[in-house]
Design an enzyme around this catalytic site. Structure first.
Site, PDB file in Angstrom:
ATOM      1  N   ASN A  30      26.747  23.160  23.558  1.00 30.32           N
ATOM      2  CA  ASN A  30      28.020  23.081  22.832  1.00 30.32           C
ATOM      3  C   ASN A  30      29.160  23.139  23.840  1.00 30.32           C
ATOM      4  O   ASN A  30      28.926  23.195  25.039  1.00 30.32           O
ATOM      5  CB  ASN A  30      28.104  24.205  21.784  1.00 30.32           C
ATOM      6  CG  ASN A  30      28.032  25.567  22.424  1.00 30.32           C
ATOM      7  OD1 ASN A  30      28.878  25.934  23.236  1.00 30.32           O
ATOM      8  ND2 ASN A  30      26.982  26.322  22.087  1.00 30.32           N
ATOM      9  N   ASP A  40      22.373  27.963  17.403  1.00 29.63           N
ATOM     10  CA  ASP A  40      21.650  28.521  16.254  1.00 29.63           C
ATOM     11  C   ASP A  40      20.218  28.002  16.193  1.00 29.63           C
ATOM     12  O   ASP A  40      19.350  28.653  15.637  1.00 29.63           O
ATOM     13  CB  ASP A  40      22.384  28.176  14.961  1.00 29.63           C
ATOM     14  CG  ASP A  40      23.677  28.979  14.848  1.00 29.63           C
ATOM     15  OD1 ASP A  40      23.611  30.202  15.048  1.00 29.63           O
ATOM     16  OD2 ASP A  40      24.748  28.380  14.592  1.00 29.63           O
ATOM     17  N   ASP A  89      19.030  35.799  16.404  1.00 23.75           N
ATOM     18  CA  ASP A  89      20.452  36.157  16.349  1.00 23.75           C
ATOM     19  C   ASP A  89      20.664  37.378  17.244  1.00 23.75           C
ATOM     20  O   ASP A  89      20.296  38.498  16.898  1.00 23.75           O
ATOM     21  CB  ASP A  89      20.871  36.453  14.899  1.00 23.75           C
ATOM     22  CG  ASP A  89      22.375  36.542  14.786  1.00 23.75           C
ATOM     23  OD1 ASP A  89      22.998  37.183  15.660  1.00 23.75           O
ATOM     24  OD2 ASP A  89      22.927  35.956  13.842  1.00 23.75           O
ATOM     25  N   ILE A  90      21.241  37.131  18.405  1.00 18.28           N
ATOM     26  CA  ILE A  90      21.376  38.176  19.426  1.00 18.28           C
ATOM     27  C   ILE A  90      22.287  39.298  18.938  1.00 18.28           C
ATOM     28  O   ILE A  90      21.950  40.482  19.022  1.00 18.28           O
ATOM     29  CB  ILE A  90      21.923  37.565  20.741  1.00 18.28           C
ATOM     30  CG1 ILE A  90      20.975  36.468  21.233  1.00 18.28           C
ATOM     31  CG2 ILE A  90      22.135  38.633  21.804  1.00 18.28           C
ATOM     32  CD1 ILE A  90      21.531  35.591  22.321  1.00 18.28           C
ATOM     33  N   LYS A  93      30.774  37.090   8.017  1.00 18.68           N
ATOM     34  CA  LYS A  93      29.904  37.145   9.206  1.00 18.68           C
ATOM     35  C   LYS A  93      29.737  38.589   9.685  1.00 18.68           C
ATOM     36  O   LYS A  93      28.670  39.004  10.112  1.00 18.68           O
ATOM     37  CB  LYS A  93      30.496  36.286  10.319  1.00 18.68           C
ATOM     38  CG  LYS A  93      29.480  35.424  11.004  1.00 18.68           C
ATOM     39  CD  LYS A  93      30.101  34.317  11.818  1.00 18.68           C
ATOM     40  CE  LYS A  93      29.581  32.965  11.394  1.00 18.68           C
ATOM     41  NZ  LYS A  93      30.110  31.868  12.171  1.00 18.68           N
ATOM     42  N   LYS A 141      26.033  40.105  10.008  1.00 20.98           N
ATOM     43  CA  LYS A 141      25.463  40.429  11.325  1.00 20.98           C
ATOM     44  C   LYS A 141      25.419  41.926  11.578  1.00 20.98           C
ATOM     45  O   LYS A 141      24.828  42.379  12.551  1.00 20.98           O
ATOM     46  CB  LYS A 141      26.271  39.745  12.423  1.00 20.98           C
ATOM     47  CG  LYS A 141      26.389  38.238  12.193  1.00 20.98           C
ATOM     48  CD  LYS A 141      26.161  37.463  13.443  1.00 20.98           C
ATOM     49  CE  LYS A 141      26.155  35.983  13.150  1.00 20.98           C
ATOM     50  NZ  LYS A 141      25.525  35.211  14.207  1.00 20.98           N
TER      51      LYS A 141
HETATM   52  O1  PMT Z   1      33.931  29.718  25.913  1.00 19.79           O
HETATM   53  P1  PMT Z   1      35.324  29.270  25.576  1.00 19.79           P
HETATM   54  O2  PMT Z   1      35.520  27.798  25.888  1.00 19.79           O
HETATM   55  O3  PMT Z   1      36.378  30.140  26.197  1.00 19.79           O
HETATM   56  O4  PMT Z   1      35.494  29.375  23.986  1.00 19.79           O
HETATM   57  C1  PMT Z   1      35.488  30.637  23.385  1.00 19.79           C
HETATM   58  C2  PMT Z   1      34.628  30.657  22.134  1.00 19.79           C
HETATM   59  C3  PMT Z   1      35.230  29.750  21.073  1.00 19.79           C
HETATM   60  C4  PMT Z   1      33.187  30.209  22.435  1.00 19.79           C
HETATM   61  C5  PMT Z   1      34.614  32.153  21.651  1.00 19.79           C
HETATM   62  O5  PMT Z   1      35.913  32.584  21.401  1.00 19.79           O
HETATM   63  C6  PMT Z   1      33.754  32.317  20.387  1.00 19.79           C
HETATM   64  O6  PMT Z   1      34.173  32.112  19.273  1.00 19.79           O
HETATM   65  N1  PMT Z   1      32.488  32.709  20.613  1.00 19.79           N
HETATM   66  C7  PMT Z   1      31.455  32.787  19.546  1.00 19.79           C
HETATM   67  C8  PMT Z   1      30.894  31.422  19.299  1.00 19.79           C
HETATM   68  C9  PMT Z   1      29.838  31.411  18.200  1.00 19.79           C
HETATM   69  O7  PMT Z   1      28.721  31.140  18.463  1.00 19.79           O
HETATM   70  O8  PMT Z   1      30.259  31.835  17.023  1.00 19.79           O
HETATM   71  P2  PMT Z   1      29.345  31.899  15.697  1.00 19.79           P
HETATM   72  O9  PMT Z   1      30.323  32.068  14.592  1.00 19.79           O
HETATM   73  O10 PMT Z   1      28.388  30.771  15.638  1.00 19.79           O
HETATM   74  O11 PMT Z   1      28.504  33.223  15.899  1.00 19.79           O
HETATM   75  C10 PMT Z   1      28.954  34.495  15.462  1.00 19.79           C
HETATM   76  C11 PMT Z   1      28.574  35.555  16.438  1.00 19.79           C
HETATM   77  O12 PMT Z   1      27.152  35.659  16.523  1.00 19.79           O
HETATM   78  C12 PMT Z   1      29.061  35.353  17.863  1.00 19.79           C
HETATM   79  O13 PMT Z   1      29.437  36.611  18.376  1.00 19.79           O
HETATM   80  C13 PMT Z   1      27.845  34.799  18.591  1.00 19.79           C
HETATM   81  O14 PMT Z   1      27.859  35.179  19.968  1.00 19.79           O
HETATM   82  C14 PMT Z   1      26.711  35.485  17.854  1.00 19.79           C
HETATM   83  N2  PMT Z   1      25.460  34.726  17.781  1.00 19.79           N
HETATM   84  C15 PMT Z   1      25.383  33.533  17.145  1.00 19.79           C
HETATM   85  C16 PMT Z   1      24.184  32.896  17.021  1.00 19.79           C
HETATM   86  C17 PMT Z   1      23.030  33.479  17.567  1.00 19.79           C
HETATM   87  N3  PMT Z   1      21.858  32.886  17.493  1.00 19.79           N
HETATM   88  N4  PMT Z   1      23.126  34.653  18.214  1.00 19.79           N
HETATM   89  C18 PMT Z   1      24.315  35.283  18.315  1.00 19.79           C
HETATM   90  O15 PMT Z   1      24.396  36.357  18.910  1.00 19.79           O
END
Ligand code: PMT
Length: 402
Positions: free
Chosen positions: A209, A277, A304-305, A337, A341
């Site tokens: 991504n 994901d 999901d970490i 979320k 989570k």
């Molecule tokens: O890296 P940059 O270019 O500076 O951009 C910053 C950012 C947009 C990446 C950052 O600000 C951000 O939003 N990071 C989280 C991105 C994300 O995966 O969001 P999500 O809504 O899909 O996931 C929610 C949370 O669960 C996040 O804390 C993610 O790290 C975590 N996660 C998601 C999926 C997974 N399998 N394991 C996780 O731990």
């Protein structure tokens, strides 16, 4: 930080001397100027050349060197520093310090100084427990010498117990406390994830991504600047490692999970990584060949970490903070979320194409906790990081008072 602080590091002879090299690196990352004295025993374990390369200065070792005396006498050497650090400190140098023996440059500098002294003892467990060493340590402590460690654990000599030199970051924290430069998070441990993950399709292709790691890296940097021992687990990015931060580089979500779980326990964990994901099921060991029919990729869910850290039974951090990357109804989805989570705070941010958040320098955050939501103005990612870290420090401090 230790910007402009002058440390005179005395490395005496012990197997832990190799850690002194890492100590120099970490001190310099924090802006300290480091001068080093290497004892004769110390030089049996590390070379003056490696120490000199890291301090970017000559290494002092000879009490009677005319050059030293002309350029910098031993009195001046010990007084030009803000702090003298003996790491590792052997039983022998501790005994000499206690007795006021000055038979080489290191012990002479220690006797001549009018500056605070910090020692990181390292020796065999029996030597540490010996009445003579314990008496010496007691007397040095009474005289105001600051002592960090030793830690308990398996020793190079095969025995187990107290005697291992304190870890480099513990020594740094002790130095910062001694010099009064400890940040609000000194003594705390922080874990931050950053960047994208790469999920292989075959040995040469992957799904990824647009995360650049700028936000996560800025957060790790801000934690370290506030004095926290910080581990950054980063997916593939083209950024430099933030100063003062230990970095573990990973590729896939599963590797990121493994590194994060191994880092626990910590006081605070922040999931800023854009973790994929899904991953491709049954990745072939050979490159996929172009054929008439298109290949079909079957996806399976990644762990999901963040949720695993937040729901960890034995080592849940006191504060678990996630991000929510949304393209619509940002706060509402962030709230959901946070529940899903099981984390304490969510930083919801807009990642629609027009927001420029992925890869950009700025971010606009809505912080959601159990008391509601607050939207921050558009800030640089570094300012977001500092604001977050200040809030974490206030939260942990108020929690400790309860
Ligand atoms: O890296 P940059 O270019 O500076 O951009 C910053 C950012 C947009 C990446 C950052 O600000 C951000 O939003 N990071 C989280 C991105 C994300 O995966 O969001 P999500 O809504 O899909 O996931 C929610 C949370 O669960 C996040 O804390 C993610 O790290 C975590 N996660 C998601 C999926 C997974 N399998 N394991 C996780 O731990």
């Amino acid at each position: 930080m230790l910007q402009g602080k002058r440390i005179l590091l005395i490395v005496s002879g012990g197997i832990a001397a190799y850690k002194a090299l890492e100590l120099v690196r970490r001190l310099r990352e924090r802006g300290a100027e480091v001068r080093a004295i290497l004892t004769k025993g110390g030089a049996e374990f590390i070379t003056p050349l490696s120490l000199s390369a890291l301090t970017e200065d000559r290494v002092y070792s000879d009490l009677f060197s005319l050059t030293d005396e002309a350029e910098m006498g031993h009195i001046q050497l010990s007084r030009a520093a803000d702090l003298l650090v003996v790491a590792p400190a052997t039983a022998d140098i501790l005994a000499k310090m206690t007795a006021g023996i000055a038979d080489d440059l290191a012990t002479t500098a220690l006797l001549a100084t009018d500056k605070p002294v910090l020692v990181a003892p390292a020796m065999n467990v029996r030597m540490w427990q010996h009445a003579a060493t314990q008496e010496n340590i007691g007397r040095l402590r009474e005289r105001g010498v600051h002592i960090v460690g030793p830690n308990k654990g398996p020793m190079a000599c095969g025995e187990f117990g107290p005697g291992r030199m304190a870890e480099v970051m513990e020594i740094i924290a002790a130095i910062e406390r001694r010099l009064g430069t400890a940040g609000a998070l000194a003594g705390r441990k922080a874990l931050v994830t950053s960047g994208p993950t790469h999920e292989p399709i075959d040995p040469v292709r992957y799904i990824a991504n647009r995360s650049s790691g700028r936000q996560g890296h800025a957060i790790a940097e801000a934690f370290a600047a506030a004095g926290a021992e910080t581990l950054l687990v980063s997916g593939p990015v083209s950024l430099d490692d933030p100063p003062g931060v230990r970095v573990i580089k990973v590729e896939s979500a599963r590797e990121m999970l493994e590194a994060c779980l191994a880092a626990l326990p910590v006081d605070v964990a922040v999931g800023a990584a854009a973790v994929a994901d899904w991953r491709v099921a049954g990745v072939p060991t050979q490159k996929l060949k172009k054929k008439a029919e298109l290949p079909e990729l079957k996806l399976e869910e990644n762990p999901d970490i963040l949720a695993q850290i937040a729901r960890h039974r034995e080592a849940r951090p006191r504060l678990v903070i996630g991000f929510a990357a949304e393209t619509e109804r940002v706060a509402e989805q962030g709230r959901a979320k946070r529940q899903r989570k099981g984390c304490d705070w969510i930083l919801a941010n807009d990642v629609s194409a027009e927001s420029g958040t992925f890869g950009g320098a700025d971010n606009e955050i809505t912080l959601i906790d159990d008391s509601g939501a607050e939207t921050w103005p558009r800030l640089s990612k570094h300012a977001v990081a500092r604001r977050l870290v200040e809030r974490v420090a206030r939260h942990l401090a108020s929690e400790s008072k309860r």
